[in-house]
Design a protein around this motif. Structure first.
Motif, short mmCIF file in Angstrom:
data_model
loop_
_atom_site.label_atom_id
_atom_site.label_comp_id
_atom_site.label_asym_id
_atom_site.label_seq_id
_atom_site.Cartn_x
_atom_site.Cartn_y
_atom_site.Cartn_z
N CYS A 79 -17.70 -12.76 30.97
CA CYS A 79 -18.02 -12.30 29.66
C CYS A 79 -16.78 -12.65 28.73
O CYS A 79 -16.03 -12.20 29.43
CB CYS A 79 -18.27 -10.78 28.70
SG CYS A 79 -20.19 -10.59 29.33
N LEU A 80 -16.14 -13.02 27.74
CA LEU A 80 -15.26 -13.92 27.51
C LEU A 80 -13.97 -12.60 27.00
O LEU A 80 -13.11 -12.87 27.38
CB LEU A 80 -15.18 -14.00 25.74
CG LEU A 80 -13.83 -15.32 24.68
CD1 LEU A 80 -13.68 -16.32 25.24
CD2 LEU A 80 -14.96 -15.38 23.78
N THR A 99 -18.63 -19.70 19.54
CA THR A 99 -17.86 -19.27 20.31
C THR A 99 -17.79 -20.79 21.19
O THR A 99 -16.18 -21.45 21.63
CB THR A 99 -17.79 -18.03 21.37
OG1 THR A 99 -19.18 -17.63 22.48
CG2 THR A 99 -17.15 -16.58 20.77
N GLY A 100 -19.27 -21.32 21.82
CA GLY A 100 -18.88 -22.93 22.96
C GLY A 100 -18.46 -23.81 21.35
O GLY A 100 -17.78 -24.69 22.30
N ASP A 101 -19.47 -23.78 21.18
CA ASP A 101 -19.67 -24.52 20.59
C ASP A 101 -18.73 -25.43 19.19
O ASP A 101 -18.21 -26.32 19.15
CB ASP A 101 -20.90 -25.11 19.57
CG ASP A 101 -21.99 -25.02 19.98
OD1 ASP A 101 -21.68 -25.14 21.49
OD2 ASP A 101 -23.29 -24.89 20.05
N ARG A 147 -24.65 -13.59 23.06
CA ARG A 147 -24.94 -14.62 22.69
C ARG A 147 -22.86 -15.29 22.79
O ARG A 147 -22.73 -15.99 23.42
CB ARG A 147 -25.48 -15.16 21.82
CG ARG A 147 -25.57 -16.48 21.22
CD ARG A 147 -26.22 -16.77 19.33
NE ARG A 147 -25.06 -16.63 18.84
CZ ARG A 147 -25.33 -16.33 17.55
NH1 ARG A 147 -27.03 -15.07 17.48
NH2 ARG A 147 -24.68 -15.57 16.70
N GLU A 148 -22.21 -14.59 21.60
CA GLU A 148 -21.05 -14.99 20.97
C GLU A 148 -19.98 -14.22 22.40
O GLU A 148 -19.52 -14.84 22.71
CB GLU A 148 -20.96 -14.66 19.63
CG GLU A 148 -21.76 -14.95 19.26
CD GLU A 148 -21.73 -16.62 19.03
OE1 GLU A 148 -20.21 -16.99 19.43
OE2 GLU A 148 -22.50 -16.71 18.49
N CYS A 162 -20.89 -13.11 26.00
CA CYS A 162 -21.23 -13.75 27.24
C CYS A 162 -21.54 -14.64 27.71
O CYS A 162 -22.71 -15.01 28.48
CB CYS A 162 -22.44 -12.08 27.93
SG CYS A 162 -21.06 -11.35 27.58
N GLY A 163 -22.05 -16.01 26.16
CA GLY A 163 -22.40 -16.75 26.07
C GLY A 163 -24.21 -17.31 26.97
O GLY A 163 -23.87 -18.14 28.02
N ARG A 164 -24.64 -16.20 26.59
CA ARG A 164 -26.26 -16.70 27.43
C ARG A 164 -26.84 -15.51 26.30
O ARG A 164 -27.02 -15.02 26.07
CB ARG A 164 -25.96 -16.13 28.76
CG ARG A 164 -25.62 -14.55 28.88
CD ARG A 164 -25.82 -13.83 30.44
NE ARG A 164 -25.30 -12.53 30.10
CZ ARG A 164 -25.83 -11.08 30.17
NH1 ARG A 164 -27.25 -11.34 29.46
NH2 ARG A 164 -25.11 -10.14 30.25
N SER A 215 -23.93 -21.24 20.97
CA SER A 215 -22.66 -20.46 20.40
C SER A 215 -21.75 -20.92 19.69
O SER A 215 -21.39 -22.11 19.99
CB SER A 215 -22.63 -19.34 21.43
OG SER A 215 -21.33 -19.94 22.40
#
Length: 460
Positions: free
Chosen positions: A274-275, A185-187, A254-255, A257-259, A183
């Motif tokens: 979730c973020l 937000t994570g990467d 995806r962005e 909640c990271g899943r 994602s």
């Protein structure tokens, strides 16, 4: 006498012709008419539908000797199923997701798109033709003709499979079991910057894909931001791509909640991972904005469950001064929302996580309707000449990013990190436009606010 009896029992030439005539009537309906509207798109590009061709043929064989009403209802049923599968393929929705989405049909305006009007007229025309043709006798019984019928629809299915061989991976993208997660937000490191010293702004851009082998599109994708000297002075840039599956709401999960997943399981439960929920626990205010109606895909219901304490939708934005933009999804004009975002962050009393899901670039992007796309050659004469639909879409990206650049480079804009990411690739109907995008990735751009030391060291 025996010879005469035998001659009488043999089928006459008229009887043979009658069987062939019935067979021809059947082929005309269940092979030709059931598929002609979809086959017409082979050369422009369309989702594969070889199994729907086989289903139509098999159903046609089952009902061929039944009363007209049953045969017609069967035809309408398989045509409806084929149409829904076709639409689902275009927008990367499985049938369960598509059926669930039908409840929101009243909130959109397909009449604002020539593509949808043409499709509806074609379907109605096919149904009228079937109503007339199915009154003909299709009850052939000769085994060789039944075999010939099977050969006809199986051969057509094989042709459909072959015609779409270059488009594999472009349709029906659902996350397979064990799919590696990624994602923006994570990467990008965006989520890790939640230290309470700056605002965080996440913008998910509707139907923004990764250009594939198209230098002009690659150059233009984030140009209003990365080529702006004032933005360069205040932000460091980081770019990348993220894998996507399914449609917009899956991109949001995806962005946010990271899943992998979708929103269905969030309608009646909260997700503390979730973020927005994570940031709320760190002292952030949380605000979600979407330029369309909050009832669409029940965002007003599940946004609170992932941690958004405040929500604003199209009507709220228009009350705050945004104009109305048309299209299949009419709502607030995206190009005027960055100004509202800036006003909210300037007035914020504490660090804020602000999430905005855009709207106007949802396909198809029509001309007119206050979208400011009719003169898209202002963005790229080359795209206007070669890819007019992409040109209109890039004009919307350009207007959003230009307005955003004006706000975030202003001297009174508060410290904030900004992340832009696409939800899914643009689901163009035709191969010419669709193949200009990577079928499995979406782009992101992270604007990381420079620290004071970074700014003082920047060239003047």
């Amino acid at each position: 006498m025996t010879a005469l009896t035998a001659d009488m029992e043999k089928p006459s030439l008229w009887q043979v012709d009658d069987e062939v005539r019935k067979f021809g009537n059947w082929v005309l309906v269940w092979v030709v008419l059931a598929n002609i509207g979809f086959a017409a798109m082979w050369f422009s590009g369309a989702p594969p539908r070889h199994m729907e061709i086989v289903y139509a043929g098999l159903i046609g064989l089952v009902v061929k000797r039944m009363p007209f009403a049953i045969r017609y209802l069967a035809f309408v049923g398989i045509l409806t199923f084929s149409t829904l599968k076709f639409v689902g393929g275009l927008f990367n929705l499985d049938m369960s997701s598509l059926f669930y989405s039908l409840q929101f049909f009243a909130e959109i305006k397909p009449s604002n798109s020539f593509d949808y009007i043409a499709g509806a007229v074609t379907i109605i025309g096919v149904m009228i033709a079937a109503y007339k043709l199915l009154r003909r006798n299709t009850d052939f019984a000769r085994p060789l003709l039944i075999i010939a019928a099977a050969v006809a629809f199986i051969s057509l299915a094989a042709v459909d499979l072959w015609m779409g061989k270059d488009m594999r991976g472009h349709y029906f993208r659902a996350a397979p079991e064990g799919a590696v997660f990624g994602s923006a937000t994570g990467d990008s490191g965006f989520a890790a910057r939640a230290d309470g010293k700056r605002h965080l702004v996440l913008i998910v851009v509707e139907a923004m894909g990764v250009p594939k082998d198209n230098p002009e599109m690659a150059k233009l994708l984030f140009a209003p931001l990365v080529d702006n000297a004032a933005v360069q002075a205040r932000y460091d840039f980081k770019r990348g791509t993220a894998p996507y599956y399914n449609s917009t709401t899956a991109g949001e999960i995806r962005e946010l909640c990271g899943r992998w997943g979708d929103y269905y399981d969030l309608l009646d439960r909260k997700d503390s991972g979730c973020l927005p929920n994570v940031l709320a626990k760190k002292g952030y205010d949380t605000l979600a904005m979407h330029s369309f109606t909050g009832s669409f895909f029940k965002r007003e219901q599940w946004y609170p469950n992932i941690g958004f304490a405040k929500r604003e939708f199209g009507k709220d934005m228009m009350k705050a001064g945004a104009e109305k933009c048309g299209g299949v999804f009419p709502g607030a004009c995206d190009r005027q929302i960055p100004q509202q975002i800036a006003a909210k962050l300037k007035a914020a009393q504490k660090p804020t996580f602000l999430y905005w899901l855009t709207l106007n670039s949802h396909l198809p992007v029509p001309s007119g309707l206050n979208l400011n796309v009719d003169n898209c050659e202002r963005v790229s004469p080359l795209l206007k000449a070669e890819f007019p639909q992409i040109c209109r879409q890039f004009a919307i990206y350009h207007d959003i990013q230009t307005a955003l650049a004006d706000e975030i480079s202003a001297s009174d804009f508060p410290d904030a990190d900004i992340l832009l990411v696409g939800d899914h690739m643009p689901p163009y109907f035709d191969r010419h436009h669709r193949t200009q995008f990577d079928p499995g990735q979406v782009p992101w751009l992270y604007l990381r606010r420079k620290d004071e030391a970074d700014k003082s060291a920047a060239p003047r």
